[in-house]
Structure formats: structure tokens, C-alpha cells
Write an enzyme that holds these catalytic residues in place. Structure first.
Site, PDB file in Angstrom:
ATOM      1  N   LYS B 114       0.953  -1.251   0.046  1.00 22.20           N
ATOM      2  CA  LYS B 114      -0.141   0.055   0.128  1.00 22.20           C
ATOM      3  C   LYS B 114       0.894   1.174   0.125  1.00 22.20           C
ATOM      4  O   LYS B 114       1.718   1.626   1.000  1.00 22.20           O
ATOM      5  CB  LYS B 114      -0.888   0.134   1.212  1.00 22.20           C
ATOM      6  CG  LYS B 114      -1.458   1.258   1.317  1.00 22.20           C
ATOM      7  CD  LYS B 114      -2.564   1.312   2.641  1.00 22.20           C
ATOM      8  CE  LYS B 114      -2.918   2.797   2.994  1.00 22.20           C
ATOM      9  NZ  LYS B 114      -3.713   3.117   4.326  1.00 22.20           N
ATOM     10  N   GLY B 175      -8.125   8.842   9.986  1.00 22.72           N
ATOM     11  CA  GLY B 175      -8.413   9.077  11.598  1.00 22.72           C
ATOM     12  C   GLY B 175      -9.439   9.793  12.099  1.00 22.72           C
ATOM     13  O   GLY B 175      -9.485  10.133  13.167  1.00 22.72           O
ATOM     14  N   ALA B 201      -9.718   4.947   4.453  1.00 21.65           N
ATOM     15  CA  ALA B 201      -9.505   6.412   5.558  1.00 21.65           C
ATOM     16  C   ALA B 201     -10.993   6.957   5.800  1.00 21.65           C
ATOM     17  O   ALA B 201     -11.701   7.384   4.714  1.00 21.65           O
ATOM     18  CB  ALA B 201      -8.451   7.325   5.237  1.00 21.65           C
ATOM     19  N   GLY B 202     -11.435   7.525   6.774  1.00 22.66           N
ATOM     20  CA  GLY B 202     -12.457   8.413   6.978  1.00 22.66           C
ATOM     21  C   GLY B 202     -13.862   7.586   7.642  1.00 22.66           C
ATOM     22  O   GLY B 202     -14.427   8.535   8.141  1.00 22.66           O
TER      23      GLY B 202
END
EC number: 2.8.1.10
Lengths: 67, 271
Positions: B114, B175, B201-202
Site C-alpha cells: 500500500k 483517523g 480512511a475516514g
């Protein structure tokens, strides 16, 4: 004795030592680690043959938790 | 009674879904979880089991030389059982990212990674020019690159064109737990992509994961939403179900929205 920098810290090791000797002295035998010497990756197959030199900068890394 | 749909029909429709395949690896779960911020690796391992995820992100850091006996991730989570996806979290240049992943490949022996190249610690938004450059370097070097990116369809297309094996737009800052902030762009990216699109994310809570999957994403990657829940193991289980629910809802196709009520019971035959 050789002066090395290992993970940013000064360290001494006997002249003529190989990467494998350093890994053993640090208690990292058999771990999933990777070793970088002066910004060049050292293949695992060369731990037993590559001899350390004065002022080598060594990085030893492993997997940790991360996102 | 004979008119009622049978379970066999609905089950076969569910089974008709193809599994998520990334760079030739088939994943039984569309949920990918991170391994940061847990109280312990032991808690992390229990959350992972509850999540049903088969792929986890991991970071590469210096070994602690002052305490070689400190707990290690691989003592709690077996790299033979789960797919470890090394990340470049904390890298702010393409060179940092490439260096980190070359070390990861040496440590782990696998090339699926990643890539994330960040810009500003305040928002951790990806630096897309550096990301694109680093992705090119990595792909030339034989890596399979799953790429964390902005929700910009133009950059997403460029990343796919250069050979990234999964496009992973953020739903909201890393985060933050704010949920999917730009569903319009996420959907555009999904529609144009022929490689898996994974919202990375989120996500803050289970319904956020469902929303992402209902948009048609191929998967969701999350860390903090589970690790910083009051009960991470229970939240991991919630996320497992949320991703499945969102996927099935997407495949089922939602009803059209209407501006007025439409009674569910027949209007004829009223007494």
C-alpha cells in the site's frame, strides 16, 4: 573494533564481523527483519557473507502495527 | 405459500457476487483493517478475528534494539494466515516511500503493498504528484501497488493507467472518523475504474462503511474506527456486517426515492 551506526545509535563490533554476527548480537535471529547498509538493502542470503566496515550506517526494520 | 420467495433464491443471488480480487489474490472479505492504535497486539488479533478481514495493513519501523524481547506483531497475527499489506505511512516523499517498501519486500518476501505519500501532518492528505511518481517507480520495480489517493477522479485515472492494482480514495482525512465526505467523487471513481476501488480512511462507524459499499466500492479499509471504538472487538464485528450489508444493498439495487408517501398495504378491499 569497528564503529557503526545502527538504527541511529552508535555501536561497536569486532573487526571482520558480518551482518549475520550483528543480527545475532542484537538478539534478532530468525525474525522477519530487513537490513539496509548505507542505504542499500542487504539480501538475506548475504547476511553470512557481507563483512561490515568502519562507519557503516545500518538500519534494521520489522513489521509493526499500522494503518 | 407457494408465491413466497424461497431462501434458495435469495441465497443464490448473494452467492452470485464475485469475490474481491486484488492483483490475483482472492479475498473472502471486502473489509481490510489496519493494525495501528490498538491497546495491545492481543486486542488487535481478537478484533481482526471478529472483523473477518483477510488482509491487514502493517507499517515498517526500526526494530527496538534496547528491548529485543518486546511483543511483536507477528507473534499475534500469523503472516501465513493473513495477507500483510505493508504501508508507507509517515512517508512524505516518493523516495521515502520506495525505500520503505523495498525494505518491506525484503522483510516479508512479497510485493503487494500500500502506497501512501502524505503532504501535511495537519490533514494527512495525499501528495498526489509524489504519489503518482512513487507509484511509477514501484511498478517498474515489480511491486503490485494499492494506492491511497485523493478522491479526485482525474488522478485516480492516472494511477490506474500507470498500473496500480487498486485505487484507494479517502472517504475523509485519516483517523478523522467523519464518514464519506464526497460520495459524488467516490462514485465517479468507481464508475471509471476497472481495478478494485477501496475506500481507505475516514470511516467512523458502521453506517459509514455501509454507505461506502452502497456507492459500489469493492471494499473498505479502516483502522481507527475499530481501534479507537470503546469496544474494538465488538466494533470489528459491526464493521464486518456493515460491509456485507452495504455490498448486498448495492447488488440488490435500492428502491427509487419518492417525494410523497406510498402506502405499503393495498388500498382496495378496505372495510
Amino acid at each position: 573494533m569497528l564503529q557503526l551506526t545502527v538504527n541511529g545509535e552508535a555501536r561497536q563490533i569486532a573487526a571482520g564481523s558480518r551482518i549475520a554476527d550483528l543480527v545475532r548480537e542484537l538478539g534478532l535471529d530468525g525474525r522477519k527483519i530487513a537490513v539496509e547498509r548505507n542505504l542499500e538493502i542487504v539480501a538475506r542470503s548475504r547476511y553470512g557473507t557481507d563483512t561490515l566496515a568502519q562507519d557503516d550506517r545500518i538500519e534494521i526494520v520489522a513489521f509493526v502495527g499500522g494503518g | 405459500m407457494t408465491q413466497a420467495p424461497t431462501m434458495t433464491q435469495s441465497q443464490s443471488q448473494i452467492l452470485a457476487d464475485k469475490p474481491l480480487v486484488v492483483a490475483g489474490r482472492t479475498l473472502g472479505s471486502r473489509l481490510i483493517i489496519g493494525t495501528g492504535k490498538y491497546a495491545s497486539y492481543e486486542q488487535n488479533a481478537r478484533a481482526l478475528e471478529a472483523s473477518g478481514a483477510e488482509m491487514i495493513t502493517v507499517a515498517i519501523r526500526r526494530v527496538n534494539l534496547s528491548d529485543p524481547s518486546e511483543p511483536r506483531l507477528v507473534d499475534f497475527i500469523d503472516p501465513e494466515k493473513y495477507i500483510f499489506l505493508p504501508n508507507t505511512a509517515g512517508c512524505f516523499t516518493g523516495e521515502d516511500a520506495v525505500r520503505t517498501l523495498r525494505l518491506a519486500r525484503e522483510a516479508g518476501g512479497w510485493s503487494l503493498v500500500k502506497l501512501e505519500v502524505l503532504s501535511d501532518p495537519k490533514h494527512l492528505y495525499p501528495d498526489m504528484t509524489e504519489t503518482l511518481r512513487a507509484a511509477e517507480l514501484l511498478i517498474k520495480d515489480g511491486f503490485d501497488v494499492m494506492v491511497y489517493c485523493s478522491d479526485d477522479p482525474v488522478f485516480a485515472r492516472k494511477l490506474e493507467e500507470i498500473g496500480c492494482c487498486a485505487i484507494m480514495p479517502l472517504g475523509a482525512p485519516i483517523g478523522s472518523g467523519l464518514g464519506i465526505q464526497n460520495p459524488v467523487n467516490i462514485r465517479l471513481i468507481i464508475e471509471q475504474s476497472s481495478v478494485p476501488v477501496i475506500v481507505d480512511a475516514g470511516v467512523g462507524t458502521a453506517s459509514d462503511a455501509t454507505v461506502a459499499m452502497e456507492l459500489g466500492c469493492d471494499g473498505v479499509l479502516m483502522n481507527t474506527a475499530i481501534a479507537e471504538a470503546k469496544n474494538p472487538v465488538l466494533m470489528a464485528s459491526a464493521m464486518k456486517h456493515a460491509v456485507i450489508a452495504g455490498r448486498q444493498s448495492y447488488l440488490a439495487g435500492r428502491m427509487p426515492k419518492k417525494r410523497y408517501a406510498d402506502p405499503s398495504s393495498p388500498l382496495s378491499g378496505l372495510i
